[in-house]
Design a protein around this motif. Structure first.
Motif, PDB file in Angstrom:
ATOM      1  N   LEU A 143       4.943   4.146   2.234  1.00  0.00           N
ATOM      2  CA  LEU A 143       4.506   2.834   1.772  1.00  0.00           C
ATOM      3  C   LEU A 143       4.540   1.866   2.942  1.00  0.00           C
ATOM      4  O   LEU A 143       5.163   2.127   3.973  1.00  0.00           O
ATOM      5  N   TYR A 144       3.849   0.752   2.766  1.00  0.00           N
ATOM      6  CA  TYR A 144       4.047  -0.373   3.686  1.00  0.00           C
ATOM      7  C   TYR A 144       3.631  -1.654   3.004  1.00  0.00           C
ATOM      8  O   TYR A 144       2.883  -1.649   2.024  1.00  0.00           O
ATOM      9  N   CYS A 145       4.194  -2.747   3.517  1.00  0.00           N
ATOM     10  CA  CYS A 145       3.958  -4.079   2.948  1.00  0.00           C
ATOM     11  C   CYS A 145       3.431  -4.984   4.052  1.00  0.00           C
ATOM     12  O   CYS A 145       4.044  -5.111   5.112  1.00  0.00           O
ATOM     13  N   LYS A 146       2.274  -5.590   3.819  1.00  0.00           N
ATOM     14  CA  LYS A 146       1.725  -6.550   4.792  1.00  0.00           C
ATOM     15  C   LYS A 146       1.392  -7.844   4.069  1.00  0.00           C
ATOM     16  O   LYS A 146       0.911  -7.866   2.946  1.00  0.00           O
ATOM     17  N   LEU A 147       1.666  -8.952   4.754  1.00  0.00           N
ATOM     18  CA  LEU A 147       1.514 -10.290   4.184  1.00  0.00           C
ATOM     19  C   LEU A 147       0.663 -11.126   5.131  1.00  0.00           C
ATOM     20  O   LEU A 147       0.710 -10.942   6.341  1.00  0.00           O
ATOM     21  N   SER A 206       8.521   6.117   5.420  1.00  0.00           N
ATOM     22  CA  SER A 206       8.099   7.460   5.068  1.00  0.00           C
ATOM     23  C   SER A 206       9.195   8.099   4.229  1.00  0.00           C
ATOM     24  O   SER A 206      10.382   7.831   4.429  1.00  0.00           O
ATOM     25  N   LEU A 207       8.814   8.939   3.290  1.00  0.00           N
ATOM     26  CA  LEU A 207       9.785   9.589   2.412  1.00  0.00           C
ATOM     27  C   LEU A 207      10.821  10.361   3.209  1.00  0.00           C
ATOM     28  O   LEU A 207      12.019  10.337   2.891  1.00  0.00           O
ATOM     29  N   ASN A 208      10.394  11.022   4.270  1.00  0.00           N
ATOM     30  CA  ASN A 208      11.300  11.879   5.033  1.00  0.00           C
ATOM     31  C   ASN A 208      11.821  11.236   6.317  1.00  0.00           C
ATOM     32  O   ASN A 208      12.946  11.496   6.733  1.00  0.00           O
ATOM     33  N   SER A 220       0.863  -1.184   0.000  1.00  0.00           N
ATOM     34  CA  SER A 220       0.000   0.000   0.000  1.00  0.00           C
ATOM     35  C   SER A 220       0.893   1.226   0.000  1.00  0.00           C
ATOM     36  O   SER A 220       2.017   1.200   0.519  1.00  0.00           O
ATOM     37  N   ILE A 221       0.387   2.312  -0.583  1.00  0.00           N
ATOM     38  CA  ILE A 221       1.132   3.568  -0.583  1.00  0.00           C
ATOM     39  C   ILE A 221       0.364   4.594   0.232  1.00  0.00           C
ATOM     40  O   ILE A 221      -0.848   4.477   0.424  1.00  0.00           O
ATOM     41  N   VAL A 222       1.081   5.587   0.726  1.00  0.00           N
ATOM     42  CA  VAL A 222       0.487   6.668   1.502  1.00  0.00           C
ATOM     43  C   VAL A 222       0.636   7.952   0.705  1.00  0.00           C
ATOM     44  O   VAL A 222       1.755   8.323   0.332  1.00  0.00           O
ATOM     45  N   ARG A 223      -0.476   8.593   0.423  1.00  0.00           N
ATOM     46  CA  ARG A 223      -0.451   9.836  -0.345  1.00  0.00           C
ATOM     47  C   ARG A 223      -0.645  11.042   0.570  1.00  0.00           C
ATOM     48  O   ARG A 223      -1.409  10.984   1.543  1.00  0.00           O
ATOM     49  N   GLY A 224       0.028  12.127   0.229  1.00  0.00           N
ATOM     50  CA  GLY A 224      -0.113  13.362   0.970  1.00  0.00           C
ATOM     51  C   GLY A 224      -1.288  14.181   0.469  1.00  0.00           C
ATOM     52  O   GLY A 224      -2.093  13.733  -0.356  1.00  0.00           O
ATOM     53  N   GLN A 225      -1.383  15.430   0.937  1.00  0.00           N
ATOM     54  CA  GLN A 225      -2.531  16.266   0.629  1.00  0.00           C
ATOM     55  C   GLN A 225      -2.622  16.617  -0.849  1.00  0.00           C
ATOM     56  O   GLN A 225      -3.717  16.853  -1.360  1.00  0.00           O
TER      57      GLN A 225
END
Length: 649
Positions: free
Chosen positions: A419-423, A465-467, A407-412
């Motif tokens: 991002l994160y990965c779950k299995l 996280s990107l930062n 899954s990805i995390v989008r900003g405003q």
């Protein structure tokens, strides 16, 4: 005689409704062919969202439209829960999404689907936006009524801007506030004072109008007057409940998310529970819903704070009694009702770490959604920015093998910021787990402490996280909130959650509160960095049992030791441990896992003996007899259900 709030709004909604001209004009745009298809109405609690919905619904029906209203407070925030509630509202006999969408298209030329109290549905926001709303036919308008403003993702997606509209609800103007008070019988002088003191908050104005007829409210402090007004007026309402029984029941019921007859019986065993329920139902700030009563939040919260401050012992005892009753009821709850008990138990937990983990109070600024091939470059860039070559390749190998696990995390503004990965343990090749040194440690742990049939482990392989990398951040908070949605979807089969990070110490306080255990000795060195692992074992009762244990610890409830020691394969009795044969253990374990539920002989034959031969059911009875002898004074807990089988009380 008191009237219920629902009765008041039904009979006097037009007469008591003032202001909101611009908001209504904006909402009437949904009647037009070229109008918005998605509307978000938002504002703080008690600001008048539901009253506005009543007015719009009445106008829409007068214009020949079909109006469907769903109260999200009483729906499990999963895809299945939402579709079942929608099927119940529109009929069709099948909670299949395509079938329901097709039926919506046939309900008329204009259909308004309104989701009230939408703030509790944040777990499902991405699915609704990306999947369900995108499939709606053009005769359907969907309206969200929420305390929180919509996520920016509703507006940043291509071609969505012109289809989505926001209608924020602000406090009433001074003139509108005075007009509302006048409708409720206030004189001009008092109305002018209350309009100023309450800053135009509609619910506070209504409470103030009722309370100030008998009380002088001019002595209130002006600073933070809105909160003072809500607290003070709620106490005045309590004083104005002339019947001492109703007053007492109301004071206890404020510890509950929803009030039921059985919960009132647990809180007040000396009262007739149905009578107490009816007394509460007649109060003007109590709404009746299909599964109980809801005390308006402004009243409930202020009364709860007051009781906690004035009589903490009674406040604690009420919560303990509610916990005991919820534990009993949840054990035999149908799957469709389980979410209600989960939410009820969460409401009893006041620990902010746990409450925030499921229901964050702040506005969520990031959206989490399934990653797609076009996200490869952004995803790989974040991974390589924080992990070395070896660790990056291992994670990107999962991306190539199982892109649906990411899954990805989008900003405003819509950019990928995390991002994160779950299995899932039941949907992954063991050889793939073994090829990654981090997941290989989890696989080894599962071999040492295997799951039972039907149980699932969730592997949170990496979040970035990107930062901030994998350090605490708003991105990480959004990821953990999305994980809670997976918890709800996978229960009651979810048994464990595994995760890894380069600095688990940064999460130690939260992790310990939630029950995570660091897997000592299972650190993995990659590119000079140490990746540590932790596991959260929910126990045999899955997420709901875990929440019950957290609540019990907070409430100071000492639970009796488990009757069955699974690891030792023994009974735990007051007289000491009692060994069990393999068949006795199998039967007892099956009964314990389904405590409070009927278990047939054929089920036991299938799951313990591994056969479906009905003629051998007498062997079940023989094992139960020996179990009862070993249980001694607790033998009565294994009940015989004539013509069915057995049940463990």
């Amino acid at each position: 005689m008191w009237q219920r709030m629902s009765e008041l709004t039904a009979s006097r909604v037009h007469q008591a409704f003032v202001g909101r001209t611009s908001e209504l004009d904006a909402l009437r745009g949904v009647f037009a062919t070229a109008g918005p298809q998605v509307v978000h109405v938002y504002g703080i609690a008690g600001i008048g969202k539901t009253a506005l919905l009543h007015i719009l619904a009445a106008e829409a029906r007068d214009a020949g439209a079909t109006v469907i209203r769903l109260d999200c407070r009483h729906i499990e925030p999963t895809e299945t829960g939402f579709l079942q509630a929608l099927e119940g509202a529109i009929g069709g006999g099948d909670p299949d999404m395509d079938t329901l969408v097709e039926r919506l298209g046939r309900l008329g030329s204009l259909v308004l689907l309104a989701l009230d109290s939408y703030e509790v549905f944040r777990l499902l926001d991405t699915w609704l936006r990306q999947i369900f709303v995108a499939l709606l036919p053009d005769n359907v308008r969907i309206l969200f009524f929420s305390r929180q403003r919509p996520l920016d993702a509703w507006f940043s997606a291509p071609d969505w801007g012109r289809l989505v509209q926001c209608v924020p609800l602000e406090p009433l103007s001074q003139s509108e506030a005075k007009a509302l008070l006048s409708v409720h019988g206030m004189q001009d002088e008092d109305a002018a004072f209350l309009a100023r003191a309450t800053h135009g908050h509609p619910l506070t104005l209504k409470l103030a109008a009722a309370a100030s007829r008998e009380n002088n409210v001019r002595s209130w402090p002006q600073e933070t007057v809105l909160q003072h007004a809500v607290d003070e007026l709620s106490r005045m309402f309590l004083a104005d409940v002339d019947d001492p029984v109703s007053r007492r029941v109301l004071q206890g019921a404020v510890v509950l998310r929803r009030v039921t007859v059985s919960l009132l019986q647990a809180l007040f065993p000396e009262l007739a529970p149905q009578d107490a329920y009816e007394r509460l139902r007649r109060l003007p700030f109590v709404d009746g819903v299909h599964d109980g009563l809801i005390i308006h939040e402004a009243v409930r919260d202020s009364l709860a704070r007051s009781l906690h401050a004035s009589d903490p012992s009674r406040y604690l005892n009420y919560r303990r009694s509610a916990w005991r009753q919820l534990v009993v009821e949840a054990q035999s709850a149908a799957s469709d009702d389980l979410w209600r008990y989960t939410a009820d138990m969460l409401y009893l937990i006041e620990n902010p770490v746990v409450r925030e983990a499921f229901f964050p109070t702040g506005t969520v600024l990031h959206t989490v959604e399934v990653a797609h091939p076009q996200d490869t470059e952004a995803l790989a860039g974040i991974v390589r920015a924080h992990d070395g070559s070896q660790a990056s390749e291992l994670l990107l190998q999962w991306w190539r093998r199982l892109p649906q696990a990411f899954s990805i995390v989008r900003g405003q503004t819509g950019q990928v910021e995390g991002l994160y990965c779950k299995l899932r343990s039941d949907r992954i090749e063991p050889t793939w787990l073994l090829s990654d040194p981090v997941t290989a440690q989890w696989y080894s742990h599962l071999e040492q402490k295997p799951l039972r049939p039907g149980e699932v482990a969730l592997f949170c392989r990496r979040w970035l996280s990107l930062n901030e990398g994998d350090s605490p951040s708003e991105i990480q908070a959004a990821v953990w909130l999305d994980l809670k949605r997976s918890y709800m979807e996978l229960r009651p089969g979810l048994r464990r959650v595994y995760l890894a990070a380069t600095d688990l110490g940064a999460y130690s306080q939260v992790a310990q509160c939630l029950g995570f255990e660091v897997l000592a000795g299972r650190e993995v060195e990659l590119d000079g960095l140490s990746y540590s692992s932790a596991v959260l074992d929910f126990g045999p009762a899955s997420v709901d049992g875990w929440l019950a244990e957290l609540a019990a610890a907070e409430l100071g409830i000492k639970r009796a030791p488990a009757l069955l020691d699974v690891e030792a394969r023994q009974l735990r009795l007051a007289e000491g441990a009692v060994a069990l044969t393999p068949l006795e253990f199998g039967v007892m374990r099956y009964l314990v896992e389904r405590q409070g539920k009927a278990v047939s002989r054929s089920e036991l034959l299938q799951h313990v003996w591994g056969t479906s031969y009905q003629g051998g059911s007498n062997v079940v009875d023989a094992v139960v007899r020996t179990l009862r002898r070993k249980l001694g004074g607790q033998s009565g807990r294994v009940e015989t259900l004539t013509g069915v089988g057995y049940r463990l009380r």
